[in-house]
Design an enzyme around this catalytic site. Structure first.
Site, mmCIF file in Angstrom:
data_model
loop_
_atom_site.group_PDB
_atom_site.id
_atom_site.type_symbol
_atom_site.label_atom_id
_atom_site.label_comp_id
_atom_site.label_asym_id
_atom_site.label_seq_id
_atom_site.Cartn_x
_atom_site.Cartn_y
_atom_site.Cartn_z
ATOM 1 C CG ASP A 1 -45.785 -104.515 24.964
ATOM 2 O OD1 ASP A 1 -45.334 -103.508 24.407
ATOM 3 O OD2 ASP A 1 -45.062 -105.421 25.398
ATOM 4 C CG HIS B 1 -46.975 -100.494 28.257
ATOM 5 N ND1 HIS B 1 -47.925 -99.988 27.426
ATOM 6 C CD2 HIS B 1 -46.161 -101.235 27.479
ATOM 7 C CE1 HIS B 1 -47.700 -100.399 26.194
ATOM 8 N NE2 HIS B 1 -46.638 -101.167 26.195
#
Length: 171
Positions: free
Chosen positions: A113, A39
């Site tokens: 995500d 991320h």
């Protein structure tokens, strides 16, 4: 006291992400272990990973499709709590920096995500009270292919970022 769409990004500025990434890579270097960061939302993070690889360390890094397609100015302002993700969606400038790193081969994999919250968990006017994360699995391939095409990049990047590199990374 700030609670609007910008509050989440201000509560997690890019420097905090860069410092956390440097810690991960330093721990990998000190222990001679592979270090993978997930991320990454900032260009500086891909600079760090590339720097550690240049020094001979196994430093890999993941981009999420939302960091390649969304911006704080346009999308977080519009989507509000539905766009609350950790780390936060960054500026248009950071988004374009990520595409430059993708073209340079500095992104190991692209993923999502993927979390699906009910709208009541993502609709509070106070940005900081919303749940973090968003769905993305169903849009990953289409958005990546569209972005590659729009930027004149080879579609073979998709095969590397979504299949070849993850297979190597996770052995």
């Amino acid at each position: 006291g700030i609670t609007d769409y910008s509050a989440h990004g201000k509560s997690r500025p890019p420097v905090t992400e860069a410092v956390a990434m440097a810690e991960v890579y330093e721990l990998g270097a000190a222990t001679n272990c592979s270090a993978h960061v997930v991320h990454c939302s900032i260009g500086r993070g891909y600079d760090l990973a590339a720097g550690y690889r240049a020094q001979g360390f196994d430093a890999t890094v993941e981009a999420c499709i939302h960091y390649l397609t969304l911006s704080e100015e346009d999308d977080v302002r519009r989507l509000l709590g539905r766009a609350k993700i950790n780390p936060p969606v960054r500026s248009k400038h950071e988004r374009e920096s990520l595409w430059r790193h993708l073209a340079a081969g500095n992104i190991t994999i692209v993923s999502t995500d993927h979390v699906s919250w009910s709208l009541d968990r993502k609709s509070d006017p106070n940005m900081l009270k919303n749940a973090s994360g968003e769905p993305g699995l169903e849009a990953l391939y289409a958005l990546l292919l569209k972005g590659l095409d729009q930027r004149g990049l080879s579609l073979s990047f998709a095969a590397r970022l979504l299949a070849h590199n993850p297979a190597n990374l996770f052995r």
